[in-house]
Structures are given as structure tokens and as C-alpha cells.
Scaffold this motif. Structure first.
Motif, PDB file in Angstrom:
ATOM      1  N   ASN A 118      -2.167  35.862  50.836  1.00  0.00           N
ATOM      2  CA  ASN A 118      -2.359  35.335  49.370  1.00  0.00           C
ATOM      3  C   ASN A 118      -3.684  35.130  48.882  1.00  0.00           C
ATOM      4  O   ASN A 118      -3.963  35.113  47.854  1.00  0.00           O
ATOM      5  CB  ASN A 118      -1.360  34.216  49.141  1.00  0.00           C
ATOM      6  N   ASP A 119      -4.474  34.563  49.829  1.00  0.00           N
ATOM      7  CA  ASP A 119      -5.709  34.243  49.317  1.00  0.00           C
ATOM      8  C   ASP A 119      -6.489  35.291  49.141  1.00  0.00           C
ATOM      9  O   ASP A 119      -7.427  35.484  48.176  1.00  0.00           O
ATOM     10  CB  ASP A 119      -6.466  33.260  50.472  1.00  0.00           C
TER      11      ASP A 119
ATOM     12  N   ILE B 177      -5.585  38.226  48.360  1.00  0.00           N
ATOM     13  CA  ILE B 177      -4.758  38.913  46.835  1.00  0.00           C
ATOM     14  C   ILE B 177      -5.628  38.268  45.693  1.00  0.00           C
ATOM     15  O   ILE B 177      -5.752  38.771  44.894  1.00  0.00           O
ATOM     16  CB  ILE B 177      -3.542  39.052  47.173  1.00  0.00           C
ATOM     17  N   ASP B 178      -5.768  36.895  45.902  1.00  0.00           N
ATOM     18  CA  ASP B 178      -5.953  35.855  44.670  1.00  0.00           C
ATOM     19  C   ASP B 178      -7.471  36.480  44.184  1.00  0.00           C
ATOM     20  O   ASP B 178      -8.131  36.417  43.418  1.00  0.00           O
ATOM     21  CB  ASP B 178      -5.831  34.715  44.964  1.00  0.00           C
ATOM     22  N   ASN B 179      -8.310  36.416  45.711  1.00  0.00           N
ATOM     23  CA  ASN B 179      -9.675  36.932  45.351  1.00  0.00           C
ATOM     24  C   ASN B 179      -9.814  37.998  44.956  1.00  0.00           C
ATOM     25  O   ASN B 179     -10.939  38.352  44.123  1.00  0.00           O
ATOM     26  CB  ASN B 179     -10.397  36.461  46.714  1.00  0.00           C
TER      27      ASN B 179
ATOM     28  N   SER C 149      -9.191  38.957  41.011  1.00  0.00           N
ATOM     29  CA  SER C 149      -9.705  37.750  40.187  1.00  0.00           C
ATOM     30  C   SER C 149     -10.566  38.362  39.015  1.00  0.00           C
ATOM     31  O   SER C 149     -11.192  39.614  39.273  1.00  0.00           O
ATOM     32  CB  SER C 149     -10.516  36.856  41.155  1.00  0.00           C
TER      33      SER C 149
ATOM     34  N   GLU D 253      -3.166  40.144  36.927  1.00  0.00           N
ATOM     35  CA  GLU D 253      -1.808  39.140  37.145  1.00  0.00           C
ATOM     36  C   GLU D 253      -0.615  39.767  37.624  1.00  0.00           C
ATOM     37  O   GLU D 253       0.159  39.346  38.410  1.00  0.00           O
ATOM     38  CB  GLU D 253      -1.502  38.171  35.819  1.00  0.00           C
TER      39      GLU D 253
ATOM     40  N   LYS E 193      -1.002  41.197  40.971  1.00  0.00           N
ATOM     41  CA  LYS E 193      -0.873  40.036  41.997  1.00  0.00           C
ATOM     42  C   LYS E 193       0.201  39.455  42.223  1.00  0.00           C
ATOM     43  O   LYS E 193       0.935  39.447  43.613  1.00  0.00           O
ATOM     44  CB  LYS E 193      -1.896  39.030  41.161  1.00  0.00           C
TER      45      LYS E 193
ATOM     46  N   LYS F  79       2.636  39.914  45.786  1.00  0.00           N
ATOM     47  CA  LYS F  79       3.035  38.526  46.256  1.00  0.00           C
ATOM     48  C   LYS F  79       4.499  38.422  46.641  1.00  0.00           C
ATOM     49  O   LYS F  79       5.076  37.847  47.730  1.00  0.00           O
ATOM     50  CB  LYS F  79       2.584  37.497  45.735  1.00  0.00           C
TER      51      LYS F  79
END
Length: 193
Positions: free
Chosen positions: A86-87, A89-91, A94, A180, A183, A187
Motif C-alpha cells: 500500500n505504501d 502504491i501510494d508513492n 502520487s 486515485e 490507486k 488496493k
């Protein structure tokens, strides 16, 4: 290694690092040797002390670009394999990654260029894909399964495509929506925990 060899190696690394950034920003054909060497503060003639050809530089720069995220994590004292999915993916998805093409994923910046490039560049890109898919699969539950590899390939392709399309959009709201939406979709995949 003598002092002059150490300096030559440092200069070589500086040229490759600069080329990796500039190629992601401008495309594989977007920057010439003369412009690159000028930006590095060197002469065009000095290029051939480091590389036999432009193709050799491009292949080496692509290897650096493909490994840049891993290197950035290691430079921060972080084991790249320990970054949770998840981290990651978020990075990856972004605004910062979208807006700093020269520092980001070579695949999102140069997929079409790499597909039309030399065999040497395509070989570097192919090895990078293998490493990326294995690294992504390792972040999945039951990482040694075919299903984890399948999900890793799907997630990687979705993320790369989403980042590329978010960069294409000149409507910031649409660009953000692309990031988004993908993302959240990744997830919500059963393996993305």
C-alpha cells in the motif's frame, strides 16, 4: 585504482545519472550528446573517453533509471523489499511522482520509446521488468504462488499506465482522478493487503 581513474569513474557516473534524468524528461531521442555533455560541464570530445557510442550511454542510463527507486530507498537506509504494497502504491501513484518525470519510473516515462529502441536497451528494460514483477509479487500474500505473480503483473501494468495517462492529461482534476481511481482499484484487489 589511481586518482585519475577514480575521477574518471565519478565523471562517468555523473554523465549516466544526468542522462537517466534527462532521457526520462525528454525521451530517448530528446537529448543529444552535445547538449548532455554541455549540461554536465564537459566537452563533446570527452564523451568518447567514457562511451563507445550514444547507444551505449542510453542503455547504461536506462539501467540507472530503472533502478533509481531502489537506489533512492537504499540511500535513505530503507530496504526496498520491506516497503509495504500500500505504501508502494501510494508513492507510485502520487502527484509528486506524476510531476517529477525525470526522477521517476522509466517505464511510465519511456514505454513507447523503449519499445522502439535498440536491442541493448530492450534487454535492460526486460531485466528490469523481471525484477519489478518479482519485487511486486513478493509484496503480495503468498508471494511464491502463480496468483501473486499474476496480480503483480496486473498491478504493475495498471500503475505504469495510470501514471503515464495522468501525465498526459492537461486537466489536473482528471489527472488526479486517474491516479486515485487506479490507486483504489489496486488496493481493493484481494491480494493487495
Amino acid at each position: 585504482m589511481g586518482r585519475s581513474q577514480i575521477e574518471k569513474q565519478k565523471t562517468h557516473e555523473r554523465i549516466v545519472t544526468l542522462a537517466a534524468k534527462r532521457l526520462r524528461e525528454e525521451g530517448l531521442e530528446g537529448i543529444g550528446v552535445a547538449d548532455l555533455m554541455k549540461e554536465a560541464g564537459l566537452t563533446v570530445g570527452g564523451f568518447y573517453k567514457h562511451f563507445a557510442s550514444r547507444d551505449e550511454l542510453v542503455a547504461e542510463a536506462m539501467e540507472t533509471a530503472i533502478g533509481s527507486w531502489r537506489q533512492q530507498q537504499e540511500d535513505r537506509g530503507i530496504d526496498p523489499e520491506s516497503v509495504p504494497l500500500n505504501d508502494y502504491i501510494d508513492n507510485y501513484l502520487s502527484e509528486r511522482h506524476r510531476d517529477h518525470c525525470g526522477e521517476g519510473c522509466a517505464y511510465a516515462a519511456l514505454t513507447a520509446d523503449m519499445a522502439r529502441s535498440s536491442d541493448a536497451v530492450r534487454a535492460v528494460a526486460t531485466e528490469g521488468l523481471r525484477r519489478n514483477f518479482a519485487s511486486m509479487a513478493a509484496r503480495m500474500p503468498q508471494p511464491e504462488t502463480e496468483e501473486a505473480r499474476r496480480k503483480a503483473i496486473i498491478a504493475s501494468c495498471l500503475m505504469t499506465g495510470a501514471l503515464g495517462l495522468a501525465r498526459v492529461a492537461n486537466d489536473e482534476a482528471l489527472s488526479d482522478e486517474i491516479l486515485e481511481t487506479v490507486k483504489l482499484f489496486i488496493k481493493e484487489m484481494p491480494q493487495a493487503k
